[in-house]
Scaffold this active site. Structure first.
Site, PDB file in Angstrom:
ATOM      1  N   GLY A  48       0.809  -1.217   0.000  1.00 40.01           N
ATOM      2  CA  GLY A  48       0.000   0.000   0.000  1.00 40.01           C
ATOM      3  C   GLY A  48       0.841   1.265   0.000  1.00 40.01           C
ATOM      4  N   GLY A 100       4.079   1.743  -0.921  1.00 43.10           N
ATOM      5  CA  GLY A 100       4.881   1.930  -2.132  1.00 43.10           C
ATOM      6  C   GLY A 100       4.028   2.334  -3.325  1.00 43.10           C
ATOM      7  N   PHE A 131     -13.770  -0.079  16.300  1.00 42.21           N
ATOM      8  CA  PHE A 131     -12.525  -0.819  16.432  1.00 42.21           C
ATOM      9  C   PHE A 131     -11.939  -0.464  17.792  1.00 42.21           C
ATOM     10  CE2 PHE A 131      -9.326  -2.604  13.200  1.00 42.21           C
ATOM     11  CZ  PHE A 131     -10.219  -3.534  12.721  1.00 42.21           C
ATOM     12  N   ASP A 169      13.853  -5.694   5.263  1.00 45.07           N
ATOM     13  CA  ASP A 169      14.983  -5.355   4.382  1.00 45.07           C
ATOM     14  C   ASP A 169      15.247  -3.849   4.353  1.00 45.07           C
ATOM     15  OD1 ASP A 169      15.051  -8.043   3.725  1.00 45.07           O
ATOM     16  OD2 ASP A 169      14.050  -7.790   1.787  1.00 45.07           O
ATOM     17  N   GLN A 198       3.850  -4.829  18.209  1.00 48.29           N
ATOM     18  CA  GLN A 198       2.479  -5.161  18.578  1.00 48.29           C
ATOM     19  C   GLN A 198       2.222  -6.654  18.410  1.00 48.29           C
ATOM     20  OE1 GLN A 198      -1.234  -3.790  16.217  1.00 48.29           O
ATOM     21  NE2 GLN A 198      -1.160  -2.605  18.102  1.00 48.29           N
ATOM     22  N   HIS A 217      -0.747  -9.185  18.257  1.00 47.97           N
ATOM     23  CA  HIS A 217      -2.194  -9.145  18.055  1.00 47.97           C
ATOM     24  C   HIS A 217      -2.845 -10.207  18.911  1.00 47.97           C
ATOM     25  CE1 HIS A 217      -6.107  -9.057  16.203  1.00 47.97           C
ATOM     26  NE2 HIS A 217      -5.745  -7.999  15.498  1.00 47.97           N
ATOM     27  N   LEU A 227      -4.140 -14.308  11.103  1.00 45.65           N
ATOM     28  CA  LEU A 227      -4.873 -13.336  11.900  1.00 45.65           C
ATOM     29  C   LEU A 227      -6.383 -13.490  11.813  1.00 45.65           C
ATOM     30  CD1 LEU A 227      -4.560 -10.505  13.449  1.00 45.65           C
ATOM     31  CD2 LEU A 227      -5.337  -9.583  11.287  1.00 45.65           C
ATOM     32  N   GLU A 265      -9.625  -7.950  14.270  1.00 46.42           N
ATOM     33  CA  GLU A 265     -10.272  -7.263  15.373  1.00 46.42           C
ATOM     34  C   GLU A 265     -11.730  -6.950  15.030  1.00 46.42           C
ATOM     35  OE1 GLU A 265      -7.703  -4.500  17.164  1.00 46.42           O
ATOM     36  OE2 GLU A 265      -9.290  -3.078  17.621  1.00 46.42           O
ATOM     37  N   ARG A 305      -4.966  -3.306  21.902  1.00 45.41           N
ATOM     38  CA  ARG A 305      -4.445  -4.648  21.621  1.00 45.41           C
ATOM     39  C   ARG A 305      -3.479  -5.180  22.651  1.00 45.41           C
ATOM     40  NH1 ARG A 305      -3.831  -4.182  15.066  1.00 45.41           N
ATOM     41  NH2 ARG A 305      -6.078  -4.297  14.779  1.00 45.41           N
ATOM     42  N   HIS A 315       2.587  -8.991  15.230  1.00 44.29           N
ATOM     43  CA  HIS A 315       1.679  -8.469  14.225  1.00 44.29           C
ATOM     44  C   HIS A 315       2.193  -7.224  13.510  1.00 44.29           C
ATOM     45  CE1 HIS A 315      -2.057  -7.753  12.209  1.00 44.29           C
ATOM     46  NE2 HIS A 315      -2.330  -6.660  12.872  1.00 44.29           N
ATOM     47  N   GLU A 337       4.880   0.609   6.885  1.00 40.94           N
ATOM     48  CA  GLU A 337       5.304  -0.034   8.126  1.00 40.94           C
ATOM     49  C   GLU A 337       6.808   0.040   8.335  1.00 40.94           C
ATOM     50  OE1 GLU A 337       3.367  -3.762   9.000  1.00 40.94           O
ATOM     51  OE2 GLU A 337       4.777  -4.182  10.626  1.00 40.94           O
ATOM     52  N   ARG A 375       0.028   0.752  18.254  1.00 39.67           N
ATOM     53  CA  ARG A 375      -0.792   1.177  17.121  1.00 39.67           C
ATOM     54  C   ARG A 375      -2.245   0.784  17.336  1.00 39.67           C
ATOM     55  NH1 ARG A 375      -2.881  -1.287  12.226  1.00 39.67           N
ATOM     56  NH2 ARG A 375      -2.037  -3.283  12.873  1.00 39.67           N
ATOM     57  N   LEU A 427      -3.317   1.237   7.707  1.00 41.02           N
ATOM     58  CA  LEU A 427      -3.683   1.440   6.302  1.00 41.02           C
ATOM     59  C   LEU A 427      -3.778   2.936   5.963  1.00 41.02           C
ATOM     60  CD1 LEU A 427      -6.235  -1.492   5.722  1.00 41.02           C
ATOM     61  CD2 LEU A 427      -3.824  -1.391   5.082  1.00 41.02           C
TER      62      LEU A 427
HETATM   63  C1  LIG Z   1      -2.777  -9.998   8.847  1.00 45.72           C
HETATM   64  C2  LIG Z   1      -2.711  -8.512   8.962  1.00 45.72           C
HETATM   65  C3  LIG Z   1      -3.879  -7.761   9.063  1.00 45.72           C
HETATM   66  C4  LIG Z   1      -3.829  -6.370   9.151  1.00 45.72           C
HETATM   67  N1  LIG Z   1      -5.003  -5.663   9.240  1.00 45.72           N
HETATM   68  C5  LIG Z   1      -4.944  -4.311   9.269  1.00 45.72           C
HETATM   69  C6  LIG Z   1      -6.143  -3.533   9.271  1.00 45.72           C
HETATM   70  O1  LIG Z   1      -7.246  -4.049   9.250  1.00 45.72           O
HETATM   71  N2  LIG Z   1      -6.043  -2.199   9.300  1.00 45.72           N
HETATM   72  C7  LIG Z   1      -4.847  -1.561   9.325  1.00 45.72           C
HETATM   73  O2  LIG Z   1      -4.825  -0.340   9.331  1.00 45.72           O
HETATM   74  N3  LIG Z   1      -3.694  -2.274   9.302  1.00 45.72           N
HETATM   75  C8  LIG Z   1      -3.713  -3.623   9.275  1.00 45.72           C
HETATM   76  N4  LIG Z   1      -2.546  -4.345   9.265  1.00 45.72           N
HETATM   77  C9  LIG Z   1      -1.269  -3.641   9.139  1.00 45.72           C
HETATM   78  C10 LIG Z   1      -1.029  -3.223   7.705  1.00 45.72           C
HETATM   79  O3  LIG Z   1      -1.702  -4.085   6.833  1.00 45.72           O
HETATM   80  C11 LIG Z   1       0.443  -3.237   7.325  1.00 45.72           C
HETATM   81  O4  LIG Z   1       1.159  -2.499   8.263  1.00 45.72           O
HETATM   82  C12 LIG Z   1       0.642  -2.614   5.980  1.00 45.72           C
HETATM   83  O5  LIG Z   1      -0.152  -3.230   5.019  1.00 45.72           O
HETATM   84  C13 LIG Z   1       2.073  -2.632   5.517  1.00 45.72           C
HETATM   85  O6  LIG Z   1       2.107  -2.068   4.223  1.00 45.72           O
HETATM   86  P1  LIG Z   1       3.464  -1.666   3.530  1.00 45.72           P
HETATM   87  O7  LIG Z   1       3.108  -1.056   2.222  1.00 45.72           O
HETATM   88  O8  LIG Z   1       4.281  -0.857   4.453  1.00 45.72           O
HETATM   89  O9  LIG Z   1       4.221  -3.051   3.339  1.00 45.72           O
HETATM   90  P2  LIG Z   1       3.836  -4.408   2.536  1.00 45.72           P
HETATM   91  O10 LIG Z   1       2.455  -4.413   2.070  1.00 45.72           O
HETATM   92  O11 LIG Z   1       4.320  -5.518   3.371  1.00 45.72           O
HETATM   93  O12 LIG Z   1       4.723  -4.302   1.256  1.00 45.72           O
HETATM   94  C14 LIG Z   1       6.116  -4.409   1.307  1.00 45.72           C
HETATM   95  C15 LIG Z   1       6.616  -4.370  -0.109  1.00 45.72           C
HETATM   96  O13 LIG Z   1       8.027  -4.240  -0.105  1.00 45.72           O
HETATM   97  C16 LIG Z   1       8.593  -5.138  -1.011  1.00 45.72           C
HETATM   98  N5  LIG Z   1       9.946  -5.431  -0.530  1.00 45.72           N
HETATM   99  C17 LIG Z   1      10.330  -5.767   0.724  1.00 45.72           C
HETATM  100  N6  LIG Z   1      11.659  -5.947   0.766  1.00 45.72           N
HETATM  101  C18 LIG Z   1      12.138  -5.694  -0.479  1.00 45.72           C
HETATM  102  C19 LIG Z   1      13.427  -5.720  -1.074  1.00 45.72           C
HETATM  103  N7  LIG Z   1      14.512  -6.044  -0.384  1.00 45.72           N
HETATM  104  N8  LIG Z   1      13.521  -5.429  -2.389  1.00 45.72           N
HETATM  105  C20 LIG Z   1      12.422  -5.110  -3.121  1.00 45.72           C
HETATM  106  N9  LIG Z   1      11.188  -5.084  -2.607  1.00 45.72           N
HETATM  107  C21 LIG Z   1      11.051  -5.370  -1.303  1.00 45.72           C
HETATM  108  C22 LIG Z   1       7.655  -6.316  -1.046  1.00 45.72           C
HETATM  109  O14 LIG Z   1       7.756  -6.973  -2.271  1.00 45.72           O
HETATM  110  C23 LIG Z   1       6.300  -5.618  -0.911  1.00 45.72           C
HETATM  111  O15 LIG Z   1       5.845  -5.226  -2.177  1.00 45.72           O
HETATM  112  C24 LIG Z   1      -2.585  -5.730   9.177  1.00 45.72           C
HETATM  113  C25 LIG Z   1      -1.417  -6.472   9.077  1.00 45.72           C
HETATM  114  C26 LIG Z   1      -1.465  -7.857   8.988  1.00 45.72           C
HETATM  115  C27 LIG Z   1      -0.202  -8.639   8.919  1.00 45.72           C
END
Ligand SMILES: Cc1cc2nc3c(=O)[nH]c(=O)nc-3n(C[C@H](O)[C@H](O)[C@H](O)COP(=O)(O)OP(=O)(O)OC[C@H]3O[C@@H](n4cnc5c(N)ncnc54)[C@H](O)[C@@H]3O)c2cc1C
Ligand code: SF4
Ligand code: FES
Lengths: 273, 611
Positions: free
Chosen positions: B13, B15, B113, B214, B233, B235, B245, B248, B281, B346, B370, B381, B387
């Site tokens: 999300g 990126g 929530f 990474d 955190q 969960h 998961l 919630e 949480r 989590h 994240e 959090r 999100l």
């Molecule tokens: C099961 C679960 C349920 C959740 N539910 C909620 C919710 O309901 N509401 C809420 O607000 N939050 C929720 N969260 C938290 C939230 O979803 C995450 O914190 C968030 O989606 C992380 O998004 P991101 O874009 O930072 O990383 P990610 O979506 O993890 O994306 C990381 C990206 O980085 C890339 N990447 C990583 N390392 C490298 C590398 N070395 N080289 C190239 N690419 C790389 C991967 O390919 C991927 O595309 C939840 C989390 C989990 C695990």
């Protein structure tokens, strides 16, 4: 070939010898809680793997073990070169569709306990194998992109904080179609797709359905979408064999969606002819 | 060599949102991601997106809840920006076609929530993240933004000026997983790290196999500090056998927690007399483990989450996905029996130290999502706040890297006048580099060079050399062994309940892992799709990240948010209204602190966090 062998090559030889031994293991020694996997192996670069073959792995069974857990165990404990895509472990990332005992299934969503042994794990058929269980997904992505898989409503409510309205019924109507995780199981199971490389395939048509049926897009766009799926390699290719619907891990009624688009296309044609 | 204005690393999300924003601001933008975008772990998010959209709610309330939930360790300008921008960004998703759940009048639905004073969690069934991820990828496709998928980013090309604040990031070095080629990606405007969480540092986690920190580790080794890493955190409702998961949302809709005796323990034992199951949480996770530790757990391991009383219709309408998860991953039918649940790793509240524009202290290096710590979440959090963080701060980072003026940031980054050094805690072992793990590293190439191309080339050469070394080496230790040992130590000692002694043990094990890693080798001899090589890189990152988590946990001798210590069961506002920062210092880590900002447009007086 150069004179001396690199450590890499030597290691490879050792591994082949090791594997031969592994295959020779008598199954009776591994009685009890052990799962027998037969895993497809292929690597275009590596001698001995250029010819596709099956390797046997014996993995200790644990309650709740999935096919993905089993191949991860085999990789981490026995052979780190065993290669497959995986990430979420919970049927949302769509990485690990394999051909398990003759059926397209997500590794992470398939319980070992429900499978006949030996469990035969192969890459998705009808897709080019890159290595072991990894297939080339480019063609699948191309087909997905070909249906203009993005919302195209130009006219939006005034104000940045005003949403478009959508009825619950309409959301319900598109709900199943929005669940696709791009795993390509459906495409791999489809005879038509196997014979016609240009066929859009069930997933892409379902993607088109997802937008065409969404009441937030206006009629003009819907028509444009119908024209895309109505083309020669579109919905009319489908012979309602239901194989895609059978394998879809997200239970999307793919065949039904394809049929409905056919009907919509007919309706549209009747109107304009 | 590839060249773009803005390089976004990661396609979750954060990126994707950053890339769309940079593209819209006119920059030539590319995404480099180890996974194809739709495989990112954002797709696993279930519950929803917090945004003050409705009458009776406003951004001040959202900011207030966020500050309280953070246990007063979030920075007010960050929490306020989140709360102010979330409504517009959420509606933007709707305008892009996201299939939100709907009310009778056709407007998007919201639900309660944990920790929220208003039901502002906007959702799309129990698969909000899946839809958010796909909708944003669709917009990337629509705009024709270049995506290099299945390219693993190995390192940043940053110069080695003595002070990290003077360094500049010129691009990244990445490895094409399919072909095995190592190439340079030059970024003329900026590099945005959006690499997600580090959950794989633990062995019971809701995070994907790809969540290996990474970005954290690369930024850290390049000189950007990691902030508040001790705040992890757990969960309260993950399935015992896999860590999958259970959202919630189940408790938001009225699901109830019972112990083995059938008691509704959140109330019966006074863990949260007002909010019960919907307390924050960390409160619920500790309550569950206390129940288990005091002998009231089911099978001495977990508790029950019951939603049967909600009725089939409501469950199918709003929580259908939960039924599938419980069935597929635990073999339980949530319509007829309660679901077993226990706490699982989590989310990482901490991350790469950035300001509200996504900038790190290194010029041209950004982080969002994240992997970043703005800090919005502080010590804890709130569900539904990650999100919106992705889209609000992803967008800001993208715009800023593309050259848009977002005004001067109020949050400071890096080591500066406002920090205080850690002086008190004695460490059980020397953290940081074990010496051998940086052969040919950029920082070790002996001279500052301002010339970007040369620098990037040298960085590429260094990674090629590292790959050759790992592949040519024909025996030693395999990464999987080290990873398993690391994960176990973190789960045993740096979990929900922490002790000084336990954390020290963890640090010793981490040191051992580091030393063993010097002897690591890649057994797979192939250049084609060598996941063994990729995972060997990831394991190294996990070691660095795990160490910062344990170090942060060791020095913070108080109880705040998700960080609980047996010796210190009180929040200590006198000494600890400050962020923990750890910088790599070329292999000799330094720990320091920066005061939290509790004053933004509003002032947030620390209050007792009771629910
Ligand atoms: C099961 C679960 C349920 C959740 N539910 C909620 C919710 O309901 N509401 C809420 O607000 N939050 C929720 N969260 C938290 C939230 O979803 C995450 O914190 C968030 O989606 C992380 O998004 P991101 O874009 O930072 O990383 P990610 O979506 O993890 O994306 C990381 C990206 O980085 C890339 N990447 C990583 N390392 C490298 C590398 N070395 N080289 C190239 N690419 C790389 C991967 O390919 C991927 O595309 C939840 C989390 C989990 C695990
Ligand atoms: S329609 Fe189903 S089987 Fe086909 S790609 Fe999507 S989720 Fe997979
Ligand atoms: S690992 Fe993600 S779908 Fe199976």
């Amino acid at each position: 070939m150069r004179g001396t062998e690199s450590p890499q090559q030597e290691r490879l030889k050792e591994k082949e010898q090791g594997l031969a031994q592994e295959e020779a293991v008598d199954e009776s020694d591994l009685e009890g809680e052990t799962v027998h996997l037969k895993v497809f192996r292929y690597d275009p670069e590596v001698e001995g793997k250029q010819e596709p073959r099956f390797d046997d792995f014996y993995v200790p069974f644990e309650k709740g073990m999935t096919v993905l857990d089993a191949v991860m165990y085999a990789r981490d404990e026995f052979d780190s070169s065993l290669t497959f895509r995986h990430s979420c472990r919970q049927a949302v990332c769509g990485s690990d569709a394999f051909f398990v005992n003759g059926k397209q299934q997500l590794g992470c969503k398939t319980q070992i306990s429900e499978l006949k042994q030996p469990v035969r794990i192969e890459p998705l058929p009808h897709q080019e194998v890159v290595k072991d269980l990894v297939v080339d997904m480019d063609h699948f992505y191309d087909q997905m992109h070909a249906v203009e898989p993005y919302f195209q409503q130009e006219e939006l409510p005034d104000g940045d904080l005003e949403e478009q309205r959508q009825s619950r019924e309409n959301r319900e109507k598109v709900k199943m179609s929005t669940r696709c995780i791009w795993c390509a199981a459906c495409m791999s199971s489809c005879n038509i797709a196997a014979g016609d490389n240009e066929y859009l395939g069930p997933a892409a048509i379902n993607k088109a359905y997802r937008f065409a049926m969404d009441e937030r897009e206006d009629d003009e766009i819907k028509e444009h979408r119908l024209r895309i799926v109505e083309q020669e390699h579109g919905v009319w290719r489908c012979q309602t064999q239901f194989s895609c619907t059978d394998v879809c891990p997200k239970d999307i009624p793919l065949t039904e969606h394809i049929q409905e688009l056919k009907r919509e296309a007919v309706k549209k044609n009747l109107k304009f002819w | 060599m590839y060249e773009h204005d803005v390089i976004v690393v990661g396609a979750g999300g954060a990126g994707l949102r950053a890339a769309i924003a940079a593209h819209e601001a006119g920059a030539d933008t590319a995404i480099v991601s180890k996974l194809h975008p739709v495989r990112s772990h954002t797709g696993a998010a279930e519950g929803g997106i917090n945004a003050a959209l409705r009458e009776g709610d406003d951004w001040e309330l959202h900011a207030y809840d966020t500050m309280k939930g953070s246990d007063y360790l979030a920075d007010a300008p960050a929490a306020e920006t989140l709360a102010q921008d979330a409504p517009e960004e959420t509606i933007q998703l709707e305008h892009w076609g996201m299939p939100f759940s709907r009310e009778e009048d056709g407007r998007v639905s919201q639900r309660p929530f944990g920790g929220l004073s208003f039901p502002r969690t906007t959702y799309a069934g129990a698969e909000t993240g899946h839809h958010l991820l796909h909708v944003m990828y669709e917009q990337v496709v629509k705009r024709g933004i270049q995506v290099y998928d299945e390219w693993y980013v190995m390192n940043l090309a940053t110069d080695d000026a003595a002070d990290p604040n003077d360094r500049e990031c010129h691009g990244v070095v990445a490895y094409d997983v399919q072909s095995g080629n190592v190439e340079g990606f030059k970024a003329n405007g900026g590099v945005i790290l959006a690499t997600g969480g580090p959950g794989q540092a633990f062995d019971h986690t809701t995070n994907a196999v790809s969540c290996t920190g990474d970005g954290h580790a690369m930024a850290y080794r390049a000189g950007a500090p990691l902030e508040d890493m001790e705040f992890i955190q757990f969960h309260p409702t993950s399935l015992p056998s896999t860590g999958v998961l259970i959202s919630e949302g189940v408790r938001g809709e009225g699901g109830i927690l019972y112990n083995a005796k059938g008691e509704r323990f959140m109330f019966e034992y006074g863990y949260a007399n007002n909010s019960g199951e919907l307390a924050s949480r960390d409160v619920v996770a500790r309550a569950e483990l206390t129940e288990v530790n005091e002998g009231r757990g089911v099978n001495d391991e977990y508790v029950h989450l019951d939603m049967r009383h909600l009725g089939e219709e409501r469950i199918l309408d709003r929580l259908e996905n939960i039924l599938h998860l419980a069935e597929d991953f635990e073999g339980v039918d949530g319509l007829v029996e309660p679901m077993p649940v226990k706490p699982g790793q989590h989310y990482a509240m901490g991350g790469i130290d950035v300001d509200e524009n996504g900038q790190t202290c290194i010029n041209g290096l950004y982080a969002a999502g994240e992997s970043a710590c703005v800090s919005v979440h502080g010590g804890n959090r709130l569900g539904g706040n990650a999100l919106p963080e992705l889209i609000v701060f992803g967008k800001r980072a993208g715009r800023h890297a593309a050259g848009d003026d977002l005004g001067t940031a109020e949050i400071k980054t890096g080591y500066g006048d406002d920090v205080e050094d850690e002086t008190e805690t004695e460490l059980p072992v020397q953290p940081g580099s074990a010496g051998l793990d940086t052969p040919g590293g950029v920082a070790a190439d002996g001279g500052v060079t301002a010339e970007a191309d040369g620098l990037l080339e040298r960085a590429v050469e260094a990674e090629r050399a590292r790959v050759d070394h790992l592949m040519e080496k024909d025996d030693g230790v395999q990464h999987a062994q080290i990873r398993a040992k690391l994960q176990k130590a973190m789960t045993d000692y740096v979990n929900v309940f922490r002790t000084d002694e336990g954390i020290r043990k963890a640090l010793r094990v981490i040191r051992e892992c580091r030393e063993e890693y010097q002897d690591v080798y890649v057994d797979d001899p192939s250049r084609t799709f060598n996941t063994d090589l990729q995972q060997t890189y990831e394991t190294r990152n996990l070691i660095d990240v795990a160490e910062t988590i344990a170090l942060g946990a060791l020095v913070r001798n108080e109880f705040r948010g998700a960080h609980w210590r047996q010796e210190n069961q009180e929040r200590d506002d006198e000494n600890w209204l400050k962020h923990t920062l750890i910088s790599w210092e070329d292999g000799d880590p330094n720990i320091f602190y920066r005061p939290v900002i509790l004053e933004g447009e509003k002032t947030y007086e620390p209050k007792v966090r009771s629910y």
